[in-house]
Design an enzyme around this catalytic site. Structure first.
Site, PDB file in Angstrom:
ATOM      1  N   LYS A 161       0.848  -1.193   0.000  1.00  0.00           N
ATOM      2  CA  LYS A 161       0.000   0.000   0.000  1.00  0.00           C
ATOM      3  C   LYS A 161       0.883   1.243   0.000  1.00  0.00           C
ATOM      4  O   LYS A 161       2.045   1.221   0.397  1.00  0.00           O
ATOM      5  CB  LYS A 161      -0.951   0.022   1.194  1.00  0.00           C
ATOM      6  CG  LYS A 161      -0.280   0.152   2.578  1.00  0.00           C
ATOM      7  CD  LYS A 161       0.029   1.583   3.003  1.00  0.00           C
ATOM      8  CE  LYS A 161       0.793   1.626   4.325  1.00  0.00           C
ATOM      9  NZ  LYS A 161       1.397   2.954   4.596  1.00  0.00           N
ATOM     10  N   ASP A 178      -2.576  -1.672  10.492  1.00  0.00           N
ATOM     11  CA  ASP A 178      -2.762  -1.689   9.039  1.00  0.00           C
ATOM     12  C   ASP A 178      -3.392  -2.980   8.519  1.00  0.00           C
ATOM     13  O   ASP A 178      -3.787  -3.049   7.349  1.00  0.00           O
ATOM     14  CB  ASP A 178      -1.421  -1.484   8.317  1.00  0.00           C
ATOM     15  CG  ASP A 178      -0.966  -0.034   8.321  1.00  0.00           C
ATOM     16  OD1 ASP A 178      -1.819   0.857   8.523  1.00  0.00           O
ATOM     17  OD2 ASP A 178       0.236   0.205   8.101  1.00  0.00           O
TER      18      ASP A 178
END
Length: 288
Positions: free
Chosen positions: A11, A137
């Site tokens: 990401k 996350d």
């Protein structure tokens, strides 16, 4: 099912702002998260022995309880009282300790893989709740795509898909402690905060150039003074065709958004020749 192959995708943060600090030391954030095409390859196989065996192509990576994949597997085994063990072949391509959630994405795949291998049919929402126990996350890495992350990063709101764009990723040969960066942020007088709502609006308009122009990461105010090479790579990307460039997460990885593949590849070649970043990858936005 005895074996499963998975892709743990990296990401980037199109925007990262820190709202405040909690008494427990965690920070409240507002982040626009985006999955990219770069991924680690994971093969998970059930074995009869009560063991968790992890093999990886990265020699310095722990393969015991300090590995997030190991933690994810153990969490699922304990939570759902699963018999037998798991063998994991973890082939990493996402840079390690780079601000790209490589470890969190691997852990997310491990949760997903255990759910499939043992045919548990645990809903995604429940897997995401479990993911928070491993790292902030991990829930996003299960969701993937374009999202607004709030709280400590676990409160997720799905956003419209970020339009396709070419992304160059460059990691200089330094490792950044996320904990240290956030600690230093508490003592830094931050004058400029990114316009998170403006980034979201630009995504809704499907305007890549506008998204790029509004990108911002408040953690740059801490990490760049510690590692000036980050700013050097940002400037090189912009001088060689990027619409904009920014540090991802707490760093040190820099990504640039490019208008076309040709300029992206030319910049990749320049950065490799200059030598400030050993790991330089071309990729693109990923939509699940």
């Amino acid at each position: 099912m005895e074996s499963i192959r998975l892709k743990a995708r990296a990401k980037i943060n199109l925007g990262l702002d820190v709202i405040g600090r909690r008494e427990n030391g965690y920070h409240d954030v507002r982040m626009v998260m985006q999955t990219v095409g770069l991924y680690d390859r994971i093969i998970m196989t059930r074995i009869p022995e009560e063991e968790i065996r992890i093999k990886t192509n990265i020699g310095f990576l722990p393969v015991n309880e300090n590995n997030l994949v190991y933690k994810a597997i153990m969490l699922m085994k304990n939570k759902y009282k699963l018999d037998g063990g798991i063998e994991v072949d973890l082939n990493k391509f996402i840079p390690v300790a780079a601000g790209m959630a490589g470890g969190s994405s691997d852990a997310a795949c491990a949760l997903f893989g255990m759910n499939r291998l043992f045919e548990l049919n645990v809903p995604m929402r429940e897997l995401m709740k479990l993911g928070v126990e491993i790292g902030a996350d991990v829930p996003y890495c299960l969701m993937r795509g374009t999202a607004l992350a709030e709280g400590i990063g676990e409160k997720l709101t799905r956003l419209p898909d970020m339009p396709f764009c070419h992304i160059l990723i460059a990691k200089p040969p330094v490792n950044v402690s996320t904990k240290l960066v956030y600690e230093k942020l508490d003592n830094t007088d931050v004058k400029l905060h990114p316009d998170i709502d403006g980034i979201i609006e630009a995504i809704k308009l499907k305007d890549v150039a506008l998204v790029a122009s509004r990108m911002g990461n408040v953690l740059e105010s801490v990490t760049i003074p510690l590692y000036p090479v980050i700013d050097s790579i940002k400037k090189d990307m912009i001088e060689h065709g990027a619409i904009n460039a920014m540090m991802s997460g707490s760093g040190p990885t820099v990504f640039g958004i490019f208008p076309d593949e040709q300029s992206m590849i030319a910049c990749q070649q320049f950065l490799r020749q200059k030598g400030e970043a050993r790991q330089v990858y071309t990729t693109e936005t990923f939509t699940p």
